[in-house]
Scaffold this active site. Structure first.
Site, PDB file in Angstrom:
ATOM      1  N   ARG A 128      -4.963  -0.643 -15.855  1.00  0.00           N
ATOM      2  CA  ARG A 128      -4.609   0.559 -15.122  1.00  0.00           C
ATOM      3  C   ARG A 128      -3.468   1.291 -15.820  1.00  0.00           C
ATOM      4  O   ARG A 128      -2.700   0.694 -16.574  1.00  0.00           O
ATOM      5  CB  ARG A 128      -4.263   0.235 -13.670  1.00  0.00           C
ATOM      6  CG  ARG A 128      -3.164  -0.776 -13.451  1.00  0.00           C
ATOM      7  CD  ARG A 128      -3.040  -1.103 -11.963  1.00  0.00           C
ATOM      8  NE  ARG A 128      -1.891  -1.953 -11.675  1.00  0.00           N
ATOM      9  CZ  ARG A 128      -1.554  -2.347 -10.452  1.00  0.00           C
ATOM     10  NH1 ARG A 128      -2.287  -1.966  -9.418  1.00  0.00           N
ATOM     11  NH2 ARG A 128      -0.495  -3.116 -10.250  1.00  0.00           N
ATOM     12  N   ASP A 173       7.293  -2.550  -1.915  1.00  0.00           N
ATOM     13  CA  ASP A 173       6.975  -2.904  -3.296  1.00  0.00           C
ATOM     14  C   ASP A 173       5.661  -2.268  -3.751  1.00  0.00           C
ATOM     15  O   ASP A 173       5.320  -2.319  -4.937  1.00  0.00           O
ATOM     16  CB  ASP A 173       6.917  -4.422  -3.475  1.00  0.00           C
ATOM     17  CG  ASP A 173       5.889  -5.081  -2.573  1.00  0.00           C
ATOM     18  OD1 ASP A 173       6.064  -4.997  -1.340  1.00  0.00           O
ATOM     19  OD2 ASP A 173       4.932  -5.682  -3.081  1.00  0.00           O
ATOM     20  N   ASN A 174       4.928  -1.667  -2.816  1.00  0.00           N
ATOM     21  CA  ASN A 174       3.690  -0.959  -3.157  1.00  0.00           C
ATOM     22  C   ASN A 174       3.865   0.557  -3.104  1.00  0.00           C
ATOM     23  O   ASN A 174       2.887   1.293  -2.989  1.00  0.00           O
ATOM     24  CB  ASN A 174       2.560  -1.366  -2.208  1.00  0.00           C
ATOM     25  CG  ASN A 174       2.140  -2.804  -2.395  1.00  0.00           C
ATOM     26  OD1 ASN A 174       2.374  -3.392  -3.457  1.00  0.00           O
ATOM     27  ND2 ASN A 174       1.526  -3.386  -1.388  1.00  0.00           N
TER      28      ASN A 174
END
Length: 524
Positions: free
Chosen positions: A192, A269-270
């Site tokens: 990614r 954290d996302n």
């Protein structure tokens, strides 16, 4: 295969001094060097020619053995040092301490056509941040991430991207439903891309450790490379930085609401510092419209990350980021003002989004009531969000609606149980449609112009979970054609595509409660 490498993150920020790879607390560092696990029999199943070109690769290079080696983790690209980032975060509202790249390894940064891309392998093995996990990924989660990254981009939603999807040839043990029934699945990795994978949690972990020095270094680095026009190393610059992050985050979440996307795991954290959709785990698109729906089995009880709550969760997450940054900004009122601005901006952004979705070019005082009534009406019977908004554009503003269910024929395919369109339910729909028509009569635009406007923001095709599951099941049996078909379909989600009309359909009944088609676990 030649890439224009420019590794700023590892060159400008402090590295973990321990080079051994074992789960541990990492302090006084922003990352740890670690090489990807070498897969036993790598095979690229699909790649994005668009993203290959974006990093300077030709089709021939993307189909080469070198491409497979680099983007499966088999080989490390020349003169580069792969690494995993250190970050912390709040998970489901609770501080979880150090988290970090537990199953993601950053390969390098590429600059092509004056644009920077960080490339990262997801599912490529153990890192110091893997905790008790194995750092690997399986085919089903990798297919979902590969397809969704690109689908989101073409929907106009800020997102990370995906270059390639590869099988590793290894078997990975997973408990799909967290119910004590683990089984081996095919291992896979996704490559990614994003300008940067820095998250809210990268800053939070430094503040939790009272590491002012590295917090300042990270903020200056982030501003220098990704926030042009903002001055680094100044209090005013840091405040402007937080304000821009707030605006970018709101833009991202409003695009989620517009297309009916539910992230499922909005832990801090996302949350990307660049306002990008990141970490595609148990995500989903609304099938039947339901503000309380979440695709995450882990969140099924409290539904913290349900569809209707996403803008508020984003604000909560921003408050945690602001609290972390305040360690060196030291100006709570200034940060609180930005959070208050988010709330005001959300109201305006929501109203604009709804006007766009309903085809309005002007503003009326009664619009807010119309939006509220639509919300109630969509809950009267299970109504597919995507099909409803797309077909609503076919309503003529001056046509006379019958006082029976035939008046709903133009949106009838959006209803999962059309037999329920009677009595109070039918009347509720008729009342709203007539109010909507009355509002349309105040617009100067023609029906054709309004339809074009609505079709530009209301997609016809989205990546429904059952579609992903069909592609996963086929791939598991060695047929990768559906991955390619969906990848192409989702490049033009707002176009009619008559040859793909089969994908403009409600979720099939067989998929209602099927694993992978309704709710998913965090390992999905």
């Amino acid at each position: 295969m030649k890439l224009n490498i420019d590794n700023t993150f590892i060159n400008e920020l402090p590295a973990d001094k321990e080079l051994s790879v074992f789960p541990r607390q990492v302090s006084d560092a922003c990352f740890s060097f670690v090489n990807p696990r070498v897969p036993s029999e790598p095979k690229v199943l699909h790649y994005s020619s668009e993203m290959a070109a974006a990093i300077g690769l030709s089709e021939e290079e993307a189909e080469s053995e070198d491409f497979t080696k680099i983007f499966s983790g088999t080989e490390v690209y020349q003169d580069t040092k792969p690494y995993a980032m250190c970050y912390g975060g709040h998970q489901f509202g609770n501080w979880a301490g150090q988290l970090g790249d537990g199953r993601a390894i950053n390969l390098f940064e590429v600059v092509e056509n004056n644009k920077r891309w960080a490339l990262q392998l997801k599912g490529s093995g153990l890192t110091p941040y893997s905790r008790t996990a194995d750092g690997l990924a399986v085919l089903r989660s990798s297919v979902r991430e590969h397809l969704c990254s690109e689908a989101m981009f073409h929907l106009g939603v800020p997102t990370t991207r995906s270059l390639s999807l590869a099988l590793t040839g290894d078997q990975v043990l997973r408990d799909v439903q967290y119910n004590g029934n683990p089984a081996y699945e095919k291992g896979a990795v996704v490559c990614r891309l994003a300008p940067s994978f820095i998250r809210f949690g990268n800053f939070q972990i430094l503040t939790a450790r009272q590491d002012r020095k590295n917090l300042r270094l990270l903020m200056n680095y982030t501003i220098r490379h990704f926030f042009p026009g903002i001055t680094e190393n100044t209090k005013e610059g840091y405040i402007q930085f937080f304000k821009k992050v707030s605006k970018d985050t709101l833009k991202m979440v409003m695009d989620w609401q517009r297309v009916g996307f539910v992230h499922g795991v909005m832990n801090t954290d996302n949350m990307s510092i660049l306002g990008l959709t990141i970490d595609f785990g148990p995500y989903g698109w609304l099938e039947g419209y339901d503000r309380n729906w979440t695709p995450n089995t882990t969140d099924s009880q409290h539904r913290r990350y349900r569809f209707g709550q996403q803008p508020n969760v984003a604000l909560w997450n921003l408050a945690q980021l602001g609290s972390a940054l305040n360690l060196i900004i030291d100006d709570v009122p200034a940060l609180e003002n930005i959070l208050n601005e988010y709330q005001d901006s959300f109201t305006l952004a929501y109203q604009k989004m709804m006007r766009d979705k309903l085809g309005f070019t002007s503003e009326e005082e009664t619009d807010e009531l119309l939006f509220q009534e639509l919300e109630k009406t969509l809950h009267l019977t299970e109504t597919d969000m995507t099909i409803f908004y797309r077909n609503l554009a076919n309503l003529k503003k001056d046509e006379t609606l019958a006082d029976n269910s035939t008046a709903l024929d133009f949106i009838k395919e959006a209803f999962y149980s059309p037999e329920e369109l009677k009595d109070e339910t039918l009347q509720g729909w008729l009342n709203w449609l007539k109010s909507y028509q009355a509002r349309l009569l105040k617009e100067d635009t023609s029906d054709a112009a309004r339809k074009a406007k609505m079709n530009a923001v209301n997609p016809k095709y989205v990546l429904r979970n059952y579609m992903s599951q069909l592609a996963i099941d086929a791939a598991d049996n060695g047929d990768y054609s559906l991955i390619s078909e969906l990848h192409e379909l989702l490049k033009k989600p707002y176009d009619n595509q008559p040859e793909n009309e089969k994908w403009f359909a409600k979720r099939p009944e067989w998929a209602r409660n099927k694993v992978g088609c309704s709710m998913l676990s965090c390992s999905s």
